[in-house]
Design a protein around this motif. Structure first.
Motif, short mmCIF file in Angstrom:
data_model
loop_
_atom_site.label_atom_id
_atom_site.label_comp_id
_atom_site.label_asym_id
_atom_site.label_seq_id
_atom_site.Cartn_x
_atom_site.Cartn_y
_atom_site.Cartn_z
N GLN A 1 -7.37 2.40 7.39
CA GLN A 1 -6.89 1.16 7.99
C GLN A 1 -7.44 -0.04 7.23
O GLN A 1 -8.65 -0.13 7.00
N THR A 2 -6.56 -0.94 6.83
CA THR A 2 -6.93 -2.16 6.11
C THR A 2 -6.23 -3.36 6.74
O THR A 2 -5.35 -3.20 7.60
N ASP A 3 -6.58 -4.55 6.29
CA ASP A 3 -5.93 -5.77 6.77
C ASP A 3 -4.47 -5.83 6.33
O ASP A 3 -3.68 -6.61 6.88
N ARG A 4 -4.09 -5.05 5.34
CA ARG A 4 -2.72 -5.05 4.80
C ARG A 4 -1.90 -3.88 5.31
O ARG A 4 -0.79 -3.64 4.82
N GLY A 5 -2.43 -3.17 6.28
CA GLY A 5 -1.72 -2.01 6.80
C GLY A 5 -2.57 -0.76 6.69
O GLY A 5 -3.73 -0.80 6.30
N GLU A 6 -1.97 0.36 7.06
CA GLU A 6 -2.69 1.62 7.01
C GLU A 6 -1.84 2.68 6.32
O GLU A 6 -0.63 2.54 6.18
N PHE A 7 -2.51 3.75 5.88
CA PHE A 7 -1.79 4.85 5.24
C PHE A 7 -2.60 6.13 5.41
O PHE A 7 -3.78 6.09 5.78
N GLU A 8 -1.96 7.25 5.13
CA GLU A 8 -2.60 8.54 5.30
C GLU A 8 -3.11 9.06 3.96
O GLU A 8 -2.50 8.81 2.92
N THR A 9 -4.23 9.76 4.03
CA THR A 9 -4.80 10.36 2.82
C THR A 9 -5.36 11.73 3.17
O THR A 9 -5.88 11.94 4.27
N GLY A 10 -5.23 12.65 2.23
CA GLY A 10 -5.77 13.99 2.46
C GLY A 10 -7.29 14.00 2.41
O GLY A 10 -7.95 14.63 3.24
N LYS A 11 -7.87 13.30 1.43
CA LYS A 11 -9.31 13.25 1.25
C LYS A 11 -9.73 11.80 1.03
O LYS A 11 -8.94 11.00 0.49
N VAL A 12 -10.95 11.46 1.42
CA VAL A 12 -11.46 10.10 1.22
C VAL A 12 -12.84 10.18 0.59
O VAL A 12 -13.64 11.06 0.93
N LEU B 1 0.83 -1.19 0.00
CA LEU B 1 0.00 0.00 0.00
C LEU B 1 0.87 1.25 0.00
O LEU B 1 2.00 1.22 0.51
N PRO B 2 0.39 2.35 -0.56
CA PRO B 2 1.17 3.58 -0.48
C PRO B 2 1.28 4.05 0.96
O PRO B 2 0.48 3.68 1.82
N THR B 3 2.27 4.87 1.24
CA THR B 3 2.39 5.42 2.59
C THR B 3 1.46 6.61 2.78
O THR B 3 0.98 6.86 3.90
N SER B 4 1.16 7.30 1.68
CA SER B 4 0.22 8.42 1.74
C SER B 4 -0.30 8.72 0.34
O SER B 4 0.35 8.41 -0.65
N THR B 5 -1.50 9.30 0.29
CA THR B 5 -2.09 9.69 -0.99
C THR B 5 -2.81 11.02 -0.80
O THR B 5 -3.11 11.44 0.31
N ASP B 6 -3.09 11.67 -1.93
CA ASP B 6 -3.89 12.89 -1.88
C ASP B 6 -5.37 12.55 -1.70
O ASP B 6 -6.07 13.19 -0.91
N ILE B 7 -5.85 11.58 -2.48
CA ILE B 7 -7.26 11.18 -2.44
C ILE B 7 -7.34 9.67 -2.47
O ILE B 7 -6.68 9.02 -3.28
N THR B 8 -8.17 9.10 -1.60
CA THR B 8 -8.43 7.66 -1.60
C THR B 8 -9.91 7.43 -1.88
O THR B 8 -10.76 8.03 -1.23
#
Length: 460
Positions: free
Chosen positions: A239-250, A35-42
């Protein structure tokens, strides 16, 4: 009925569309191994809502640099990949229902939005050269008893009286003999013909996602259910079963399962199970005798006949099951035998000259899918009033093909900072504080093609 819908079943049935997409390069696709470590939009959800939102974000002005899309199962494995392939705007049918809830202005905007959606669908398919069996036609509504005929006539007249456009759009056939001749339905009491279309929904979604991945850097992660989205300073932690990451917008494009991650939608978006079938027609409805239109039939049944192979995709039969078995049901692994029998038996009764079916003709396969119904019969689209930088496009009420494309385009613009007014979408689609605070109710009735969760104004 206000419990969490949970998550999509892990081993669902395969629809006609999914059966014939086993060669897709998107099966099991993960653009990056981790998974990415962070994204702008998820974006959460890979049906038409998620795919179209990604497309409009990434091909629009000032596209975000990093967009991720997470899917709990496989691409397009939910309602979009299990529907009837029907792109059929409501040109008058539910006007009375919408007006009673939202008033004349909003009711007219809801109807117009569906015409706009059909036009936008055709525009995007042509622009991107998408091979998805898209076919434009003039489709009839065919009431087969007097109560349904009376309801449609009253809604049509109220729409006309309120200034709704019908000239050159809706053809009303009130002569019973003419309606029966035009529709090939011996029980028709009248008919209403208007613009519609059909397509292969999986191919549309797959093309949009592939384009976004290959040309615009979309990070698609399948088999990655989202377990929670937690607020943090400046955005969200996914948060997912494969880890978590940060996103600006969801963006929640989760339809029937929206209340799992957004509990405020419990009692406002309801899972609703439907069934659909692939039917090989007899000679009387094959070759030069094929149907030339898509249909809305009688009591909520509907069909398309695919020009590419002549297979009829036929859905409905909800009236044979108690509502309690369908509303709140998220099991798309199996079909109800009662609905299978109803789908098998209906076409010979509906259509004149449907001869005895030979070996391998008739219903050859059926499947189930889970729709996201809402109390008022319209979706939730927009920014969540108490969750800045969180957006929803869900609750399409089994009618997403006639709504999603414009909703996705408008929402993508709002995510990028546009005003709601600039989108042209009906204001009543927004997930306002007042709308979510309204008492939940789950009354199911049938109007024309669609069952509606809301006030019981149509024929049961």
């Amino acid at each position: 009925m206000d419990a969490s819908p949970g998550y999509p079943q892990p081993n669902p049935s395969l629809s006609f569309w999914l059966q014939n997409a086993r060669n897709s390069s998107l099966l099991g696709h993960r653009t990056t191994a981790a998974l990415p470590t962070s994204t702008d939009i998820t974006i959460v959800g890979s049906g038409l809502s998620g795919a179209a939102i990604a497309y409009f974000l990434l091909t629009g002005p000032n596209p975000p640099a990093r967009v991720s899309l997470l899917e709990a199962r496989e691409v397009c494995d939910g309602a979009t990949g299990r529907n009837g392939g029907h792109c059929r705007p409501d040109c008058y049918r539910n006007y009375t229902h919408y007006k009673a809830i939202f008033g004349r202005e909003q009711a007219l905007k809801i109807i117009q939005n569906e015409m706009d959606t059909l036009a936008l669908m055709g525009e995007i398919i042509a622009k991107e050269h998408i091979e998805c069996d898209f076919w434009r036609d003039i489709a009839p509504d065919v009431p087969m008893d007097q109560p349904v005929a009376d309801y449609l006539a009253a809604s049509y007249q109220e729409f006309v009286d309120d200034g709704g456009p019908v000239e050159g759009i809706v053809e009303q056939i009130l002569d019973q003999d003419e309606a029966r001749r035009a529709t090939r339905c011996p029980a028709a009491t009248s008919a209403y013909r208007f613009p519609a279309g059909s397509l292969y929904p999986y191919k549309l979604v797959a093309h949009l996602l592939t384009l976004c991945i290959e040309k615009h850097g979309l990070n698609l992660q399948t088999r990655t259910p989202v377990r929670a989205v937690v607020s943090r300073t400046g955005g969200w932690t996914v948060q997912t079963d494969r880890g978590e990451f940060e996103t600006g917008k969801v963006v929640y494009a989760t339809n029937a399962f929206t209340a799992t991650l957004l509990p405020e939608f419990r009692g406002h978006i309801w899972p609703f199970k439907g069934q659909c079938a692939a039917v090989v027609p007899p000679a009387a409805y094959a070759g030069s005798n094929m149907l030339t239109h898509t249909y809305g039939l009688a009591y909520g049944d509907y069909l398309i006949q695919r020009p590419s192979d002549g297979v009829i995709i036929f859905g409905g039969a909800r009236r044979v099951m108690p509502v309690e078995k369908l509303l709140g049901n998220t099991d798309d692994c199996a079909c109800y035998p009662e609905m299978t029998r109803a789908l098998r038996d209906a076409l010979p009764r509906y259509f004149a000259g449907w001869s005895a079916e030979a070996v391998d003709e008739g219903l050859v396969y059926d499947w189930s899918g889970i729709m996201g119904y809402t109390t008022e019969g319209i979706p939730y689209v927009g920014e969540l009033h108490d969750k800045p930088a969180a957006f929803v496009c869900a609750g399409h009420h089994g009618h997403g093909m006639a709504r999603i494309m414009t909703c996705a385009k408008g929402l993508a613009a709002v995510i990028q900072g546009a005003t709601w007014a600039s989108t042209g979408l009906p204001e009543c689609f927004q997930p306002t504080r007042e709308r979510l605070a309204a008492p939940a109710q789950a009354v199911v009735h049938n109007i024309g093609k669609q069952d509606v969760v809301g006030r019981a104004e149509g024929p049961a």
